[in-house]
Write a protein that holds these residues in place. Structure first.
Motif, mmCIF file in Angstrom:
data_model
loop_
_atom_site.group_PDB
_atom_site.id
_atom_site.type_symbol
_atom_site.label_atom_id
_atom_site.label_comp_id
_atom_site.label_asym_id
_atom_site.label_seq_id
_atom_site.Cartn_x
_atom_site.Cartn_y
_atom_site.Cartn_z
ATOM 1 N N UNK A 1 -0.830 -2.380 7.330
ATOM 2 C CA UNK A 1 0.569 -2.651 7.662
ATOM 3 C C UNK A 1 0.944 -4.094 7.331
ATOM 4 N N UNK A 2 0.009 -5.016 7.579
ATOM 5 C CA UNK A 2 0.252 -6.418 7.227
ATOM 6 C C UNK A 2 0.420 -6.568 5.723
ATOM 7 N N UNK A 3 -0.448 -5.886 4.968
ATOM 8 C CA UNK A 3 -0.368 -5.962 3.508
ATOM 9 C C UNK A 3 0.937 -5.361 2.995
ATOM 10 N N UNK A 4 1.369 -4.264 3.588
ATOM 11 C CA UNK A 4 2.641 -3.652 3.190
ATOM 12 C C UNK A 4 3.793 -4.619 3.454
ATOM 13 N N UNK A 5 3.784 -5.248 4.627
ATOM 14 C CA UNK A 5 4.853 -6.188 4.980
ATOM 15 C C UNK A 5 4.902 -7.365 4.029
ATOM 16 N N UNK A 6 3.772 -7.729 3.454
ATOM 17 C CA UNK A 6 3.710 -8.859 2.518
ATOM 18 C C UNK A 6 3.962 -8.430 1.074
ATOM 19 N N UNK A 7 4.196 -7.144 0.862
ATOM 20 C CA UNK A 7 4.401 -6.648 -0.492
ATOM 21 C C UNK A 7 3.129 -6.515 -1.285
ATOM 22 N N UNK A 8 1.997 -6.446 -0.590
ATOM 23 C CA UNK A 8 0.706 -6.388 -1.270
ATOM 24 C C UNK A 8 0.156 -4.961 -1.349
ATOM 25 N N UNK A 9 0.780 -4.006 -0.689
ATOM 26 C CA UNK A 9 0.261 -2.637 -0.651
ATOM 27 C C UNK A 9 1.414 -1.652 -0.618
ATOM 28 N N UNK A 10 1.108 -0.451 -1.078
ATOM 29 C CA UNK A 10 2.135 0.604 -1.103
ATOM 30 C C UNK A 10 2.436 1.076 0.315
ATOM 31 N N UNK A 11 3.700 1.227 0.659
ATOM 32 C CA UNK A 11 4.043 1.700 2.007
ATOM 33 C C UNK A 11 3.780 3.195 2.169
ATOM 34 N N UNK A 12 2.965 3.550 3.143
ATOM 35 C CA UNK A 12 2.713 4.948 3.492
ATOM 36 C C UNK A 12 1.915 4.988 4.785
ATOM 37 N N UNK A 13 1.669 6.183 5.289
ATOM 38 C CA UNK A 13 0.839 6.366 6.472
ATOM 39 C C UNK A 13 -0.623 6.303 6.032
ATOM 40 N N UNK A 14 -1.349 5.314 6.532
ATOM 41 C CA UNK A 14 -2.724 5.092 6.092
ATOM 42 C C UNK A 14 -3.776 5.678 7.032
ATOM 43 N N UNK A 15 -3.368 6.406 8.043
ATOM 44 C CA UNK A 15 -4.337 6.844 9.044
ATOM 45 C C UNK A 15 -5.435 7.724 8.461
ATOM 46 N N UNK A 16 -5.065 8.712 7.668
ATOM 47 C CA UNK A 16 -6.064 9.614 7.089
ATOM 48 C C UNK A 16 -6.980 8.861 6.130
ATOM 49 N N UNK A 17 -6.382 8.022 5.287
ATOM 50 C CA UNK A 17 -7.182 7.258 4.326
ATOM 51 C C UNK A 17 -8.111 6.287 5.043
ATOM 52 N N UNK A 18 -7.632 5.665 6.115
ATOM 53 C CA UNK A 18 -8.457 4.720 6.864
ATOM 54 C C UNK A 18 -9.633 5.420 7.531
#
Length: 223
Positions: free
Chosen positions: A155-172
């Motif tokens: 979520x921090x990376x998404x907020x910084x524009x460093x990662x694609x926005x999506x639900x990461x729970x399954x991937x995590x």
């Protein structure tokens, strides 16, 4: 009146009763780490053997714990706490760095902490498996905490524009399984790689999850 013996609450040898109790508990946990983590293992250890290794009596054991399972549960939580503290400290130090560097710092700290003592890996990934429903709940609860940890960093990376926005729970959840499995296999000698190479692979996997092929984020093009 008959009943359970009460521990002294006064000072003895310059230490309070609470300090003596904490010392006894630490000695039992140290003995558990050795016997469960290095051998003969949790299932082959008795209360008498653990007490002897701690240099204490079985009576003192039952003043601190109800069973050997309580010792294993406490050790599992302790090992996870140590690893989490190391990871959080690394993130604090690397908080302003780009995503790839933050991830590298995180996994170097985590892997170094977990693998610094092979007994910790055995406690966390081997000895706790299949003991009881209670410990399985504890194991899954701590794994869920690590999943939340990764989701928070995503979520921090998404907020910084460093990662694609999506639900990461399954991937995590899948990623944490990979982390645990790879570190266990590396420690067991089944993976021909250095620890640095293991960390590099984990970072590549995480970045691949956060930055899927075709994602055109502003930072993805320059890292």
């Amino acid at each position: 009146m008959a009943g359970r013996l009460r521990q002294s609450t006064g000072r003895y040898g310059g230490r309070t009763a609470e300090e003596r109790q904490a010392e006894r508990r630490r000695r039992f946990l140290d003995a558990g780490l050795q016997l469960f983590g290095a051998g003969p293992g949790y299932r082959s250890t008795t209360v008498a053997a653990l007490s002897e290794a701690a240099g204490l009596s079985t009576r003192q054991f039952y003043e601190e714990f109800r069973s050997l399972e309580d010792v294993l549960a406490a050790l599992h939580l302790q090992v996870n706490d140590w690893a989490e503290e190391a990871a959080l400290a690394a993130l604090t130090e690397a908080g302003d760095l780009p995503l790839a560097e933050r991830a590298t710092a995180l996994f170097h700290a985590y892997a170094a902490n977990v693998t610094s003592d092979p007994r910790r890996i055995r406690i966390t990934f081997v000895e706790i498996i299949g003991v009881s429903a209670r410990l399985e709940d504890q194991r899954l609860s701590r794994r869920a905490r690590w999943v939340e940890f990764i989701c928070g960093e995503a979520a921090t990376a998404v907020a910084r524009g460093e990662a694609a926005p999506r639900d990461y729970r399954l991937a995590a959840t899948a990623f944490i399984g990979s982390v645990n499995g790879l570190l266990h296999d590396w420690n067991a000698g089944w993976v021909d790689a250095t620890l640095d190479e293991v960390v590099e692979e984990l970072v590549r996997q995480l970045l691949g999850i956060l930055r899927p092929t075709g994602w055109g984020g502003e930072v993805a093009t320059r890292l």
